[in-house]
Design a protein around this motif. Structure first.
Motif, PDB file in Angstrom:
ATOM      1  N   ARG A   4       0.706  -1.944   1.566  1.00  0.00           N
ATOM      2  CA  ARG A   4       1.207  -1.805   0.192  1.00  0.00           C
ATOM      3  C   ARG A   4       0.496  -0.681  -0.554  1.00  0.00           C
ATOM      4  O   ARG A   4       1.138   0.124  -1.239  1.00  0.00           O
ATOM      5  CB  ARG A   4       1.039  -3.125  -0.571  1.00  0.00           C
ATOM      6  CG  ARG A   4       1.681  -3.093  -1.955  1.00  0.00           C
ATOM      7  CD  ARG A   4       1.221  -4.225  -2.837  1.00  0.00           C
ATOM      8  NE  ARG A   4      -0.137  -4.008  -3.317  1.00  0.00           N
ATOM      9  CZ  ARG A   4      -1.206  -4.651  -2.913  1.00  0.00           C
ATOM     10  NH1 ARG A   4      -1.100  -5.596  -2.010  1.00  0.00           N
ATOM     11  NH2 ARG A   4      -2.392  -4.384  -3.409  1.00  0.00           N
ATOM     12  N   GLU A   5      -0.810  -0.618  -0.409  1.00  0.00           N
ATOM     13  CA  GLU A   5      -1.554   0.420  -1.145  1.00  0.00           C
ATOM     14  C   GLU A   5      -1.078   1.817  -0.756  1.00  0.00           C
ATOM     15  O   GLU A   5      -1.065   2.716  -1.598  1.00  0.00           O
ATOM     16  CB  GLU A   5      -3.063   0.322  -0.875  1.00  0.00           C
ATOM     17  CG  GLU A   5      -3.746  -0.883  -1.490  1.00  0.00           C
ATOM     18  CD  GLU A   5      -3.824  -2.068  -0.537  1.00  0.00           C
ATOM     19  OE1 GLU A   5      -2.928  -2.196   0.351  1.00  0.00           O
ATOM     20  OE2 GLU A   5      -4.762  -2.859  -0.675  1.00  0.00           O
ATOM     21  N   GLU A   8       2.116   2.429  -2.557  1.00  0.00           N
ATOM     22  CA  GLU A   8       1.842   2.679  -3.988  1.00  0.00           C
ATOM     23  C   GLU A   8       1.312   4.101  -4.187  1.00  0.00           C
ATOM     24  O   GLU A   8       1.664   4.773  -5.151  1.00  0.00           O
ATOM     25  CB  GLU A   8       0.827   1.647  -4.518  1.00  0.00           C
ATOM     26  CG  GLU A   8       1.430   0.251  -4.625  1.00  0.00           C
ATOM     27  CD  GLU A   8       0.414  -0.826  -4.965  1.00  0.00           C
ATOM     28  OE1 GLU A   8       0.843  -1.946  -5.289  1.00  0.00           O
ATOM     29  OE2 GLU A   8      -0.813  -0.555  -4.889  1.00  0.00           O
ATOM     30  N   ALA A  23       2.681  -0.003  -8.823  1.00  0.00           N
ATOM     31  CA  ALA A  23       1.271  -0.353  -9.069  1.00  0.00           C
ATOM     32  C   ALA A  23       0.977  -0.495 -10.560  1.00  0.00           C
ATOM     33  O   ALA A  23      -0.021  -1.107 -10.947  1.00  0.00           O
ATOM     34  CB  ALA A  23       0.353   0.706  -8.460  1.00  0.00           C
ATOM     35  N   GLU A  24       1.850   0.083 -11.384  1.00  0.00           N
ATOM     36  CA  GLU A  24       1.644  -0.005 -12.832  1.00  0.00           C
ATOM     37  C   GLU A  24       2.587  -1.018 -13.480  1.00  0.00           C
ATOM     38  O   GLU A  24       2.816  -0.984 -14.695  1.00  0.00           O
ATOM     39  CB  GLU A  24       1.872   1.372 -13.473  1.00  0.00           C
ATOM     40  CG  GLU A  24       0.863   2.411 -13.035  1.00  0.00           C
ATOM     41  CD  GLU A  24       1.328   3.833 -13.327  1.00  0.00           C
ATOM     42  OE1 GLU A  24       2.275   4.017 -14.115  1.00  0.00           O
ATOM     43  OE2 GLU A  24       0.743   4.759 -12.738  1.00  0.00           O
ATOM     44  N   THR A  39       5.591  -3.456  -1.870  1.00  0.00           N
ATOM     45  CA  THR A  39       5.266  -3.251  -3.284  1.00  0.00           C
ATOM     46  C   THR A  39       5.868  -4.402  -4.093  1.00  0.00           C
ATOM     47  O   THR A  39       6.702  -5.165  -3.594  1.00  0.00           O
ATOM     48  CB  THR A  39       5.871  -1.936  -3.822  1.00  0.00           C
ATOM     49  OG1 THR A  39       7.302  -2.076  -3.861  1.00  0.00           O
ATOM     50  CG2 THR A  39       5.484  -0.734  -2.971  1.00  0.00           C
TER      51      THR A  39
END
Ligand code: MG
Length: 330
Positions: A4-5, A8, A23-24, A39
């Protein structure tokens, strides 16, 4: 392996500065552990696809056309067309495709059986203390009704679902994309279905904007989608050119005048409304027959939640069970 990171980070590096970044996200009503692979918006899309409310869309009417047949749109195929058109626009503008797709797939989850006629009938039955709007009901489905607890989606998806129609714009551009994708989809597929069933002739379509739209189903969608992308490029809002707006507006007006109000369409709608009204009144007097999964609320709203969630097929079956003697066949 992509985690996921990584996804993002890709969003942050590659998407437009105007795009919503997962992510935001403003987050969920009930905070949960993020998924290691997907995500937040991808996860929302998957939650919608795996829901029962989504599967029920296949037995809900899009436009109530007489006769039926295997090639006409249902609420489910409409939804898929909206999601697909939305993704094309989002990709063209380098916006967040996953968010756009999730909003597109969820936008009509609260639609009643029997199309917009069903929506208008429920609104009338609830008046004057309450009202019914399918976009508000879609939000209620994802917040509370699915499996008796809702899907706990992100604020961006919830906002896009609620504001896919009406005067207030969604706070993300991806939500705004779906407003256009919805209109482009239904205007074009309703023309396509009406021509297929013989209620409209292709040559009777207005031709003021034929140069812009072309003369096929595909060319009309291409022109309108390309126009939204070109007119919105680099802007903080999703919009159309003057020509695009006028061309879509003319088709829409034409459908209202020459299809939706045809007596043969209206009389089919009336039959659906009759079933809906009878079921609504029946459950107002038989609350004990409403499933436990429908959350407790004032009775008219609880009946609304139950009846609005029904498919056309289920509503017809319940109507037969309740109102037609069992030895009677038709
Ligand atoms: Mg729609």
């Amino acid at each position: 392996m992509l985690k996921r990171e990584d996804l993002e980070r890709r969003e942050a590096e590659m998407l437009s500065p105007l795009a919503a970044k997962s992510a935001e996200s403003r987050g969920r009503l009930h905070p949960t552990e993020p998924c290691p692979l997907r995500t937040a918006f991808q996860r929302d899309r998957d939650r919608i696809i795996h829901s029962k409310s989504f599967r029920r869309l296949k037995y809900k009417t899009q436009v109530f056309l007489p006769g039926g047949g295997d090639h006409y749109r249902t609420r489910l195929t409409h939804t898929l067309e909206v999601a697909q058109i939305g993704r094309t626009i989002a990709r063209g503008l380098n916006l967040n495709e996953d968010l756009t797709e999730a909003i597109g797939l969820g936008h009509d989850l609260g639609h009643t059986p029997f199309g917009h006629a069903g929506e208008r009938m429920l609104d009338r039955l609830l008046a004057p203390e309450h009202h019914f709007r399918h976009n508000e009901q879609s939000l209620r489905v994802v917040d509370a009704l699915e499996d008796g607890k809702g899907l706990n989606l992100t604020e961006e998806v919830r906002d896009g679902i609620l504001r896919h129609t009406g005067d207030v714009l969604p706070f993300t551009l991806e939500g705004q994309v779906i407003r256009f994708a919805d209109r482009i989809a239904y205007v074009n597929h309703d023309i396509d279905d009406a021509v297929r069933i013989g209620l409209l002739k292709p040559e009777s379509l207005p031709d003021t904007y034929a140069g812009f739209l072309g003369d096929t189903h595909g060319s009309r969608i291409d022109a309108l989608v390309g126009d939204v992308i070109a007119a919105s490029d680099g802007k903080g809002e999703i919009t159309q050119s003057e020509t695009g707006r006028a061309a879509l507006g003319e088709l829409r007006t034409f459908l209202f005048e020459h299809l939706y109000r045809l007596p043969v369409v209206a009389s089919e709608e009336e039959k659906g409304c009759h079933i809906l009204k009878a079921l609504f009144e029946y459950y107002m007097n038989h609350e004990e027959e409403i499933p436990d999964t429908i959350p407790l609320s004032p009775l008219p709203l609880r009946v609304k939640d139950y009846v609005a969630g029904m498919t056309d097929k289920f509503a017809e079956e319940r109507y037969k069970e309740i109102f037609i003697p069992s030895g009677f066949h038709f």
